[in-house]
Design a protein around this motif. Structure first.
Motif, PDB file in Angstrom:
ATOM      1  N   LEU A 211     -14.022   2.449  -3.310  1.00 44.87           N
ATOM      2  CA  LEU A 211     -12.863   1.814  -3.918  1.00 44.87           C
ATOM      3  C   LEU A 211     -13.223   0.377  -4.250  1.00 44.87           C
ATOM      4  O   LEU A 211     -13.479  -0.422  -3.349  1.00 44.87           O
ATOM      5  N   ALA A 212     -13.277   0.066  -5.554  1.00 46.66           N
ATOM      6  CA  ALA A 212     -13.502  -1.315  -5.995  1.00 46.66           C
ATOM      7  C   ALA A 212     -12.138  -1.993  -5.994  1.00 46.66           C
ATOM      8  O   ALA A 212     -11.275  -1.675  -6.798  1.00 46.66           O
ATOM      9  N   LEU A 213     -11.952  -2.906  -5.078  1.00 39.17           N
ATOM     10  CA  LEU A 213     -10.637  -3.458  -4.795  1.00 39.17           C
ATOM     11  C   LEU A 213     -10.508  -4.878  -5.322  1.00 39.17           C
ATOM     12  O   LEU A 213     -11.297  -5.747  -4.982  1.00 39.17           O
ATOM     13  N   PHE A 214      -9.500  -5.097  -6.152  1.00 42.14           N
ATOM     14  CA  PHE A 214      -9.227  -6.430  -6.662  1.00 42.14           C
ATOM     15  C   PHE A 214      -8.039  -7.012  -5.917  1.00 42.14           C
ATOM     16  O   PHE A 214      -7.124  -6.292  -5.544  1.00 42.14           O
ATOM     17  N   GLY A 215      -8.047  -8.315  -5.744  1.00 39.73           N
ATOM     18  CA  GLY A 215      -6.936  -9.002  -5.099  1.00 39.73           C
ATOM     19  C   GLY A 215      -7.342  -9.618  -3.782  1.00 39.73           C
ATOM     20  O   GLY A 215      -8.392  -9.306  -3.223  1.00 39.73           O
ATOM     21  N   GLU A 216      -6.470 -10.497  -3.297  1.00 38.41           N
ATOM     22  CA  GLU A 216      -6.748 -11.192  -2.047  1.00 38.41           C
ATOM     23  C   GLU A 216      -5.568 -11.197  -1.090  1.00 38.41           C
ATOM     24  O   GLU A 216      -5.707 -11.632   0.038  1.00 38.41           O
ATOM     25  N   THR A 217      -4.408 -10.727  -1.533  1.00 42.54           N
ATOM     26  CA  THR A 217      -3.222 -10.742  -0.684  1.00 42.54           C
ATOM     27  C   THR A 217      -2.823  -9.309  -0.342  1.00 42.54           C
ATOM     28  O   THR A 217      -3.177  -8.368  -1.051  1.00 42.54           O
ATOM     29  N   PRO A 218      -2.057  -9.137   0.739  1.00 41.46           N
ATOM     30  CA  PRO A 218      -1.593  -7.790   1.078  1.00 41.46           C
ATOM     31  C   PRO A 218      -0.805  -7.138  -0.065  1.00 41.46           C
ATOM     32  O   PRO A 218      -0.928  -5.931  -0.290  1.00 41.46           O
ATOM     33  N   GLU A 219      -0.038  -7.919  -0.785  1.00 45.68           N
ATOM     34  CA  GLU A 219       0.758  -7.385  -1.892  1.00 45.68           C
ATOM     35  C   GLU A 219      -0.116  -6.870  -3.030  1.00 45.68           C
ATOM     36  O   GLU A 219       0.253  -5.926  -3.725  1.00 45.68           O
ATOM     37  N   GLU A 220      -1.266  -7.485  -3.232  1.00 42.93           N
ATOM     38  CA  GLU A 220      -2.191  -7.037  -4.276  1.00 42.93           C
ATOM     39  C   GLU A 220      -3.044  -5.852  -3.803  1.00 42.93           C
ATOM     40  O   GLU A 220      -3.364  -4.952  -4.585  1.00 42.93           O
ATOM     41  N   ILE A 221      -3.400  -5.865  -2.535  1.00 39.94           N
ATOM     42  CA  ILE A 221      -4.332  -4.877  -2.004  1.00 39.94           C
ATOM     43  C   ILE A 221      -3.650  -3.565  -1.621  1.00 39.94           C
ATOM     44  O   ILE A 221      -4.178  -2.483  -1.883  1.00 39.94           O
ATOM     45  N   ALA A 222      -2.477  -3.620  -1.019  1.00 38.55           N
ATOM     46  CA  ALA A 222      -1.817  -2.411  -0.506  1.00 38.55           C
ATOM     47  C   ALA A 222      -1.639  -1.311  -1.549  1.00 38.55           C
ATOM     48  O   ALA A 222      -1.959  -0.151  -1.248  1.00 38.55           O
ATOM     49  N   PRO A 223      -1.167  -1.608  -2.768  1.00 40.59           N
ATOM     50  CA  PRO A 223      -0.978  -0.509  -3.724  1.00 40.59           C
ATOM     51  C   PRO A 223      -2.286   0.184  -4.130  1.00 40.59           C
ATOM     52  O   PRO A 223      -2.274   1.355  -4.504  1.00 40.59           O
ATOM     53  N   GLN A 224      -3.397  -0.520  -4.057  1.00 39.41           N
ATOM     54  CA  GLN A 224      -4.692   0.070  -4.385  1.00 39.41           C
ATOM     55  C   GLN A 224      -5.264   0.855  -3.211  1.00 39.41           C
ATOM     56  O   GLN A 224      -5.900   1.894  -3.386  1.00 39.41           O
ATOM     57  N   LEU A 225      -5.044   0.351  -1.996  1.00 38.17           N
ATOM     58  CA  LEU A 225      -5.682   0.897  -0.801  1.00 38.17           C
ATOM     59  C   LEU A 225      -4.928   2.060  -0.176  1.00 38.17           C
ATOM     60  O   LEU A 225      -5.538   3.049   0.230  1.00 38.17           O
ATOM     61  N   THR A 226      -3.612   1.973  -0.063  1.00 38.41           N
ATOM     62  CA  THR A 226      -2.873   2.974   0.710  1.00 38.41           C
ATOM     63  C   THR A 226      -2.998   4.398   0.167  1.00 38.41           C
ATOM     64  O   THR A 226      -3.093   5.333   0.979  1.00 38.41           O
ATOM     65  N   PRO A 227      -3.048   4.635  -1.153  1.00 37.88           N
ATOM     66  CA  PRO A 227      -3.253   6.025  -1.585  1.00 37.88           C
ATOM     67  C   PRO A 227      -4.591   6.603  -1.113  1.00 37.88           C
ATOM     68  O   PRO A 227      -4.675   7.779  -0.749  1.00 37.88           O
ATOM     69  N   ARG A 228      -5.618   5.782  -1.080  1.00 43.46           N
ATOM     70  CA  ARG A 228      -6.938   6.252  -0.619  1.00 43.46           C
ATOM     71  C   ARG A 228      -6.933   6.493   0.891  1.00 43.46           C
ATOM     72  O   ARG A 228      -7.585   7.416   1.384  1.00 43.46           O
TER      73      ARG A 228
END
Length: 184
Positions: free
Chosen positions: A161-178
């Motif tokens: 998962l190539a993850l962009f962002g630095e805050t929980p609000e930016e990261i959570a929508p990308q990370l939680t489905p995975r």
């Protein structure tokens, strides 16, 4: 959390989140260690811990799941990691590895932590590489995949998962489905 001595039964999941602290720790105002310079990897660990706790330990359900949040950091006294890979292999079926890339490669400190006192055979363990890209272009090259395969010999590597962002609000929508895919 319950003590365990083996890998989980089909209804339970054991997940270890390993993340790189790029700057190490200092003592905070309250006398507890805090990260010198918060990183996207530390935010990944925070988001993963909150989300996986809800998924693995639902209210009213007795389970034997296990969740460990482990850090890799380089301090003046050298490499500091917990848990060691022998423990990870013994107890966990899934690993979330949160790390940046340096020049398209897995950082040397991460490789060292994953292979220290090894080699290890991670057959039967699924690894979700979460690559924090706050400072890069977002390209995951073949060199990084080769580094991951070499450091995590035998593991089933999920699509990184190539993850962009630095805050929980930016990261959570990308990370939680995975994460949901990992513990389904």
């Amino acid at each position: 959390m319950y003590a365990i001595d083996s890998k989980p039964t089909p209804d339970d999941r054991h997940v270890c989140v390993i993340w790189l602290s790029r700057a190490g720790y200092v003592m905070g105002a309250d006398g507890r260690p805090v990260e010198v310079e918060p990183s996207p990897a530390s935010v990944v660990a925070e988001v993963a811990e909150k989300h996986l706790t809800v998924r693995l330990f639902p209210p009213g359900r007795h389970c034997m799941s296990r969740l460990e949040i482990a850090k890799i950091c380089s301090l003046r006294e050298g490499l500091n990691t917990w848990p060691d890979m022998k423990s990870v292999i013994r107890y966990y079926e899934s690993i979330v590895l949160a790390t940046p890339v340096f020049d398209g490669r897995l950082p040397g400190i991460v490789t060292e932590a994953l292979t220290k006192n090894g080699p290890y055979d991670l057959t039967g363990i699924t690894v979700l590489p979460v690559i924090t890209l706050a400072d890069t272009t977002g390209e995951l090259g073949d060199a990084l995949l080769a580094d991951l395969r070499a450091a995590l010999h035998g593991a089933a590597l999920a699509e990184p998962l190539a993850l962009f962002g630095e805050t929980p609000e930016e990261i959570a929508p990308q990370l939680t489905p995975r994460l949901n895919e990992l513990v389904k």
